[in-house]
Design a protein around this motif. Sequence first.
Motif, short mmCIF file in Angstrom:
data_model
loop_
_atom_site.label_atom_id
_atom_site.label_comp_id
_atom_site.label_asym_id
_atom_site.label_seq_id
_atom_site.Cartn_x
_atom_site.Cartn_y
_atom_site.Cartn_z
N ARG A 76 0.86 -1.19 0.00
CA ARG A 76 0.00 0.00 0.00
C ARG A 76 0.89 1.23 0.00
O ARG A 76 1.87 1.29 0.75
CB ARG A 76 -0.91 -0.01 1.22
CG ARG A 76 -1.90 -1.17 1.13
CD ARG A 76 -3.18 -1.00 1.92
NE ARG A 76 -3.80 0.29 1.97
CZ ARG A 76 -4.66 0.79 1.06
NH1 ARG A 76 -4.97 0.09 0.00
NH2 ARG A 76 -5.20 1.98 1.23
N GLY A 129 -2.31 5.90 -0.58
CA GLY A 129 -3.75 5.67 -0.65
C GLY A 129 -4.18 4.62 -1.66
O GLY A 129 -5.36 4.48 -1.94
N GLY A 130 -3.23 3.86 -2.22
CA GLY A 130 -3.57 2.82 -3.20
C GLY A 130 -2.77 1.56 -2.92
O GLY A 130 -1.96 1.51 -2.00
N ARG A 176 -6.71 2.11 -6.94
CA ARG A 176 -7.31 3.01 -5.95
C ARG A 176 -8.82 2.78 -6.00
O ARG A 176 -9.51 3.34 -6.84
CB ARG A 176 -7.01 4.47 -6.27
CG ARG A 176 -5.56 4.84 -6.18
CD ARG A 176 -5.41 6.33 -6.54
NE ARG A 176 -4.05 6.75 -6.69
CZ ARG A 176 -3.28 7.18 -5.70
NH1 ARG A 176 -3.75 7.23 -4.47
NH2 ARG A 176 -2.05 7.56 -5.92
N THR A 180 -7.77 2.47 -11.56
CA THR A 180 -6.34 2.19 -11.56
C THR A 180 -5.60 3.39 -12.14
O THR A 180 -6.14 4.15 -12.95
CB THR A 180 -5.99 0.93 -12.40
OG1 THR A 180 -6.43 1.11 -13.73
CG2 THR A 180 -6.60 -0.31 -11.80
N GLU A 181 -4.38 3.53 -11.71
CA GLU A 181 -3.52 4.61 -12.19
C GLU A 181 -2.25 3.97 -12.74
O GLU A 181 -1.67 3.11 -12.09
CB GLU A 181 -3.20 5.54 -11.02
CG GLU A 181 -2.33 6.71 -11.36
CD GLU A 181 -2.09 7.60 -10.14
OE1 GLU A 181 -1.21 8.47 -10.25
OE2 GLU A 181 -2.75 7.42 -9.10
#
Length: 86
Positions: free
Chosen positions: A56, A59-60, A74, A78-79
């Motif tokens: 982690r 925040g993701g 997240r 997704t990023e």
Amino acid sequence: MTDQTESPATTLAAATQKNALPNERLILLGTMHGPGSARALLRVGGRVETVTSGDRIDGGTVAAIGDGVLILARGRTTERLALPGI
């Protein structure tokens, strides 16, 4: 034996210039792959951290690490983070 990912010339040049990388909260600095494992080096704010899948961060959760790319989950989105210059 560890596979190596070529760093783009723009990334290498930026690494030696003060404040050359974007001032974003989370930046992928590199990826490393070995037998059965992958790690990524991230700049998180003002510190540098090494992460693996499932960690982690910001925040993701790290969903995947590929050659020069990291996928961060997240919630339902997704990023995709890529090395600067790619």
